[in-house]
Design a protein around this motif. Structure first.
Motif, PDB file in Angstrom:
ATOM      1  N   LYS A   8      10.611  58.679  10.769  1.00 42.67           N
ATOM      2  CA  LYS A   8      11.333  59.544  11.704  1.00 42.67           C
ATOM      3  C   LYS A   8      10.550  60.821  11.962  1.00 42.67           C
ATOM      4  O   LYS A   8      10.435  61.288  13.100  1.00 42.67           O
ATOM      5  CB  LYS A   8      12.718  59.862  11.156  1.00 42.67           C
ATOM      6  CG  LYS A   8      13.661  60.546  12.165  1.00 42.67           C
ATOM      7  CD  LYS A   8      15.069  60.672  11.616  1.00 42.67           C
ATOM      8  CE  LYS A   8      15.750  59.302  11.552  1.00 42.67           C
ATOM      9  NZ  LYS A   8      17.176  59.411  11.142  1.00 42.67           N
ATOM     10  N   GLU A   9       9.974  61.371  10.877  1.00 44.72           N
ATOM     11  CA  GLU A   9       9.197  62.609  11.003  1.00 44.72           C
ATOM     12  C   GLU A   9       7.960  62.390  11.884  1.00 44.72           C
ATOM     13  O   GLU A   9       7.544  63.281  12.628  1.00 44.72           O
ATOM     14  CB  GLU A   9       8.761  63.074   9.610  1.00 44.72           C
ATOM     15  CG  GLU A   9       7.943  64.332   9.595  1.00 44.72           C
ATOM     16  CD  GLU A   9       7.440  64.673   8.194  1.00 44.72           C
ATOM     17  OE1 GLU A   9       6.375  65.312   8.096  1.00 44.72           O
ATOM     18  OE2 GLU A   9       8.110  64.295   7.204  1.00 44.72           O
ATOM     19  N   MET A  10       7.401  61.185  11.807  1.00 53.44           N
ATOM     20  CA  MET A  10       6.193  60.871  12.579  1.00 53.44           C
ATOM     21  C   MET A  10       6.529  60.287  13.954  1.00 53.44           C
ATOM     22  O   MET A  10       5.634  59.843  14.674  1.00 53.44           O
ATOM     23  CB  MET A  10       5.309  59.879  11.798  1.00 53.44           C
ATOM     24  CG  MET A  10       4.849  60.384  10.435  1.00 53.44           C
ATOM     25  SD  MET A  10       4.011  61.985  10.498  1.00 53.44           S
ATOM     26  CE  MET A  10       2.607  61.579  11.519  1.00 53.44           C
ATOM     27  N   ASN A  11       7.830  60.280  14.276  1.00 58.96           N
ATOM     28  CA  ASN A  11       8.291  59.828  15.589  1.00 58.96           C
ATOM     29  C   ASN A  11       7.862  58.395  15.891  1.00 58.96           C
ATOM     30  O   ASN A  11       7.302  58.078  16.960  1.00 58.96           O
ATOM     31  CB  ASN A  11       7.774  60.766  16.685  1.00 58.96           C
ATOM     32  CG  ASN A  11       8.524  60.591  18.004  1.00 58.96           C
ATOM     33  OD1 ASN A  11       9.689  60.179  17.999  1.00 58.96           O
ATOM     34  ND2 ASN A  11       7.857  60.867  19.113  1.00 58.96           N
ATOM     35  N   THR A  12       8.112  57.501  14.923  1.00 61.99           N
ATOM     36  CA  THR A  12       7.771  56.093  15.094  1.00 61.99           C
ATOM     37  C   THR A  12       8.873  55.225  14.497  1.00 61.99           C
ATOM     38  O   THR A  12       9.808  55.740  13.870  1.00 61.99           O
ATOM     39  CB  THR A  12       6.413  55.777  14.440  1.00 61.99           C
ATOM     40  OG1 THR A  12       6.052  54.419  14.709  1.00 61.99           O
ATOM     41  CG2 THR A  12       6.451  55.994  12.933  1.00 61.99           C
ATOM     42  N   THR A  13       8.770  53.910  14.694  1.00 63.65           N
ATOM     43  CA  THR A  13       9.775  52.976  14.182  1.00 63.65           C
ATOM     44  C   THR A  13       9.105  51.833  13.441  1.00 63.65           C
ATOM     45  O   THR A  13       7.878  51.638  13.560  1.00 63.65           O
ATOM     46  CB  THR A  13      10.607  52.383  15.339  1.00 63.65           C
ATOM     47  OG1 THR A  13       9.727  51.600  16.178  1.00 63.65           O
ATOM     48  CG2 THR A  13      11.266  53.478  16.160  1.00 63.65           C
ATOM     49  N   VAL A  14       9.900  51.054  12.715  1.00 64.28           N
ATOM     50  CA  VAL A  14       9.364  49.898  11.989  1.00 64.28           C
ATOM     51  C   VAL A  14       8.729  48.919  12.974  1.00 64.28           C
ATOM     52  O   VAL A  14       7.628  48.405  12.730  1.00 64.28           O
ATOM     53  CB  VAL A  14      10.484  49.198  11.179  1.00 64.28           C
ATOM     54  CG1 VAL A  14       9.972  47.890  10.578  1.00 64.28           C
ATOM     55  CG2 VAL A  14      11.009  50.110  10.077  1.00 64.28           C
ATOM     56  N   ARG A  15       9.409  48.653  14.073  1.00 68.50           N
ATOM     57  CA  ARG A  15       8.881  47.703  15.064  1.00 68.50           C
ATOM     58  C   ARG A  15       7.527  48.169  15.607  1.00 68.50           C
ATOM     59  O   ARG A  15       6.586  47.380  15.717  1.00 68.50           O
ATOM     60  CB  ARG A  15       9.879  47.544  16.217  1.00 68.50           C
ATOM     61  CG  ARG A  15       9.456  46.532  17.260  1.00 68.50           C
ATOM     62  CD  ARG A  15      10.476  46.426  18.400  1.00 68.50           C
ATOM     63  NE  ARG A  15      10.061  45.441  19.379  1.00 68.50           N
ATOM     64  CZ  ARG A  15       9.169  45.657  20.332  1.00 68.50           C
ATOM     65  NH1 ARG A  15       8.596  46.853  20.433  1.00 68.50           N
ATOM     66  NH2 ARG A  15       8.839  44.699  21.187  1.00 68.50           N
ATOM     67  N   THR A  16       7.438  49.448  15.943  1.00 71.02           N
ATOM     68  CA  THR A  16       6.182  49.988  16.472  1.00 71.02           C
ATOM     69  C   THR A  16       5.055  49.858  15.453  1.00 71.02           C
ATOM     70  O   THR A  16       3.926  49.475  15.793  1.00 71.02           O
ATOM     71  CB  THR A  16       6.354  51.478  16.851  1.00 71.02           C
ATOM     72  OG1 THR A  16       7.371  51.584  17.841  1.00 71.02           O
ATOM     73  CG2 THR A  16       5.064  52.064  17.398  1.00 71.02           C
ATOM     74  N   GLU A  17       5.370  50.155  14.194  1.00 68.08           N
ATOM     75  CA  GLU A  17       4.356  50.084  13.133  1.00 68.08           C
ATOM     76  C   GLU A  17       3.897  48.645  12.898  1.00 68.08           C
ATOM     77  O   GLU A  17       2.703  48.394  12.659  1.00 68.08           O
ATOM     78  CB  GLU A  17       4.923  50.668  11.830  1.00 68.08           C
ATOM     79  CG  GLU A  17       5.258  52.142  11.892  1.00 68.08           C
ATOM     80  CD  GLU A  17       4.024  53.029  12.003  1.00 68.08           C
ATOM     81  OE1 GLU A  17       3.180  52.970  11.091  1.00 68.08           O
ATOM     82  OE2 GLU A  17       3.900  53.751  12.989  1.00 68.08           O
ATOM     83  N   VAL A  18       4.822  47.689  12.985  1.00 68.40           N
ATOM     84  CA  VAL A  18       4.467  46.277  12.802  1.00 68.40           C
ATOM     85  C   VAL A  18       3.550  45.818  13.935  1.00 68.40           C
ATOM     86  O   VAL A  18       2.522  45.159  13.702  1.00 68.40           O
ATOM     87  CB  VAL A  18       5.734  45.395  12.738  1.00 68.40           C
ATOM     88  CG1 VAL A  18       5.362  43.909  12.806  1.00 68.40           C
ATOM     89  CG2 VAL A  18       6.511  45.678  11.462  1.00 68.40           C
ATOM     90  N   VAL A  19       3.895  46.156  15.163  1.00 68.92           N
ATOM     91  CA  VAL A  19       3.051  45.805  16.315  1.00 68.92           C
ATOM     92  C   VAL A  19       1.665  46.435  16.182  1.00 68.92           C
ATOM     93  O   VAL A  19       0.635  45.798  16.442  1.00 68.92           O
ATOM     94  CB  VAL A  19       3.725  46.245  17.640  1.00 68.92           C
ATOM     95  CG1 VAL A  19       2.762  46.094  18.814  1.00 68.92           C
ATOM     96  CG2 VAL A  19       4.990  45.443  17.892  1.00 68.92           C
ATOM     97  N   ALA A  20       1.629  47.688  15.745  1.00 66.30           N
ATOM     98  CA  ALA A  20       0.353  48.391  15.554  1.00 66.30           C
ATOM     99  C   ALA A  20      -0.488  47.706  14.481  1.00 66.30           C
ATOM    100  O   ALA A  20      -1.705  47.548  14.631  1.00 66.30           O
ATOM    101  CB  ALA A  20       0.606  49.848  15.182  1.00 66.30           C
ATOM    102  N   GLY A  21       0.157  47.287  13.391  1.00 64.63           N
ATOM    103  CA  GLY A  21      -0.553  46.604  12.310  1.00 64.63           C
ATOM    104  C   GLY A  21      -1.152  45.286  12.770  1.00 64.63           C
ATOM    105  O   GLY A  21      -2.307  44.959  12.441  1.00 64.63           O
ATOM    106  N   ILE A  22      -0.382  44.518  13.544  1.00 59.55           N
ATOM    107  CA  ILE A  22      -0.887  43.248  14.077  1.00 59.55           C
ATOM    108  C   ILE A  22      -2.069  43.505  15.009  1.00 59.55           C
ATOM    109  O   ILE A  22      -3.084  42.791  14.973  1.00 59.55           O
ATOM    110  CB  ILE A  22       0.239  42.493  14.825  1.00 59.55           C
ATOM    111  CG1 ILE A  22       1.339  42.064  13.833  1.00 59.55           C
ATOM    112  CG2 ILE A  22      -0.314  41.279  15.557  1.00 59.55           C
ATOM    113  CD1 ILE A  22       2.582  41.513  14.489  1.00 59.55           C
ATOM    114  N   THR A  23      -1.962  44.544  15.825  1.00 66.63           N
ATOM    115  CA  THR A  23      -3.037  44.891  16.763  1.00 66.63           C
ATOM    116  C   THR A  23      -4.322  45.231  16.022  1.00 66.63           C
ATOM    117  O   THR A  23      -5.411  44.732  16.355  1.00 66.63           O
ATOM    118  CB  THR A  23      -2.609  46.079  17.650  1.00 66.63           C
ATOM    119  OG1 THR A  23      -1.408  45.751  18.342  1.00 66.63           O
ATOM    120  CG2 THR A  23      -3.700  46.422  18.659  1.00 66.63           C
ATOM    121  N   THR A  24      -4.207  46.090  15.004  1.00 67.38           N
ATOM    122  CA  THR A  24      -5.389  46.463  14.213  1.00 67.38           C
ATOM    123  C   THR A  24      -6.003  45.234  13.554  1.00 67.38           C
ATOM    124  O   THR A  24      -7.222  45.042  13.573  1.00 67.38           O
ATOM    125  CB  THR A  24      -5.012  47.500  13.143  1.00 67.38           C
ATOM    126  OG1 THR A  24      -4.616  48.720  13.777  1.00 67.38           O
ATOM    127  CG2 THR A  24      -6.189  47.794  12.225  1.00 67.38           C
TER     128      THR A  24
END
Length: 429
Positions: A8-24
């Motif tokens: 929340k502090e970093m203005n992100t969500t679990v879904r966004t982080e999962v998509v980002a991880g798959i992308t990387t």
């Protein structure tokens, strides 16, 4: 999980982080294929490198996730694997001895992470040398890619010459290279990996790629297959220093670049820098003990940041996907054995590493020439260490005779003298 990674502090969500991880992961998974291909050419068993690559990536990336909370992935670095193979080929030593140099450089990196010496070393070495080293490595690994694919071949009169385009593997390599270049130009996420997959499919239909299996239980890791005593017996101190120096520069530069892109820098301050650098140092040491070359922070992490990754949860996803890839060793073994699939990646990654050339002051000769001679000597001598040594001798010498000796940090004079003595009296053969 949301509280631990401060989503929340970093203005992100679990879904966004999962998509980002798959992308990387998709942008850097090529290392699971390319690293075993390069190190197995130096005699290291494929299964050993395969498992060491994945375990080092998982250890470093999870350390980054839980202790530094950055969306930055760690894995064995390109360039260092090619250098590893060249040391085995040119120094007349076993790969176990070279793993000893990697292990020692990792331990020194860990120790430096607790001191101010690391910052002093980074600050004392001028930009011309830093960017010259990175660019030289880029030329070196691109040259290896060209040789692997048969695009350039040995020639007694001119050292190298253009290859035979009637050779089927060379033709497939060029096809794979152009396909990947088109995907890169279209800015497609995971272009390198997708290009390899398309090339593999073409190789499969043309009979150059044969699978004996797709999925299997992960190979058993080999622990401590290294020879520390051999490092001292053969006097491979320059090799240790080369691994250490390049890892420090590459990792620090990549981490700061990705952190800036993600908006995580506090002015010029890099928060939790010690933990972030420790992730790479620990991964390098673990990787060497299992059978792979030094690790580095991956610039491909920027693809995940562009997809919205802001915390260590992105890194956790990357690590989990690396663990899953352990079960595909038969398919990856077959793919890595075909140079047409792995060679184009080396050529393109070599291009990525030339970016720093724009930051060198080419109009100031005593800045430009040391960078130039580093880049020239690395591919021509097949030695990153030799390129570094020549640069460290040339730079302070040129500054001294130009009347700018006081601009050079004393550490550079020390290393310049050390390398001059080493090259004159203890040359590598």
């Amino acid at each position: 999980m949301e509280q631990f990674f401060r989503l929340k502090e970093m203005n992100t969500t679990v879904r966004t982080e999962v998509v980002a991880g798959i992308t990387t992961f998709l942008t850097m998974v090529y290392i699971v294929i390319v690293n075993p291909a390069i190190l197995s050419s130096a005699g290291v068993p494929f299964e050993q490198v395969f498992m060491a690559t994945i375990i080092a990536a998982v250890v470093g990336t999870l350390y980054m996730a839980f202790f530094a909370n950055y969306p930055i992935a760690i894995a064995p670095g390109m360039g260092m694997n090619a250098y590893f193979a060249s040391v085995v080929a040119t120094q007349g030593v076993s790969y176990q001895v070279v793993f000893g140099t990697v292990f020692l450089s990792g331990l020194i990196f860990i120790l430096l992470s607790f001191t101010k010496l690391r910052e002093t070393l980074i600050e004392s070495i001028p930009s011309a040398l830093k960017y010259g080293i990175t660019s030289g490595i880029g030329l070196f690994i691109a040259f290896i890619g060209l040789k692997m694919t048969g695009i350039v071949v040995p020639n007694p009169a001119t050292m190298v010459a253009f290859g035979d385009l009637h050779e089927p593997v060379t033709l497939l390599s060029l096809t794979g290279l152009f396909i990947t270049l088109i995907l890169m130009a279209r800015k497609l996420n995971g272009a390198l990996f997708i290009g390899m997959v398309i090339t593999a499919i073409i190789g499969l239909f043309t009979g150059f790629l044969k699978f004996e299996g797709i999925v299997s239980a992960p190979p058993v890791p080999v622990v401590f297959d290294l020879d520390l005593a051999g490092v001292f017996t053969h006097g491979l101190y320059t090799v240790v220093f080369a691994f250490l120096l390049v890892t420090i520069f590459d990792t620090t530069g990549t981490m700061i670049g990705v952190a800036e892109q993600a908006g995580l820098m506090k002015g010029n301050h890099f928060p939790r820098a010690k933990s972030a650098l420790m992730a790479d140092a620990v991964a390098s040491t673990v990787g060497a003990s299992l059978g792979t070359s030094p690790t580095s922070a991956y610039i491909e992490s920027s693809a995940g940041v562009a997809a919205g990754g802001r915390t260590g949860l992105t890194s956790v996803v990357v690590a989990v996907l690396f663990i899953i890839s352990m079960f595909f060793s038969p398919a990856i073994s077959a793919i890595s054995s075909l140079p047409a699939i792995t060679g184009p990646v080396l050529i393109i990654v070599g291009c990525f590493m030339m970016e720093g050339l724009t930051r060198i002051d080419w109009k100031t000769f005593d800045e430009a020439f040391p960078a130039f001679v580093i880049m020239l000597s690395m591919p021509l001598t097949s030695s990153i260490a030799t390129g570094i040594a020549i640069g460290f001798v040339t730079y302070p010498l040129m500054k001294l005779v130009s009347g700018k000796g006081r601009e050079v940090h004393p550490i550079l004079y020390f290393f310049g003298i050390l390398f001059a003595i080493q090259m004159a009296f203890f040359p590598a053969h």
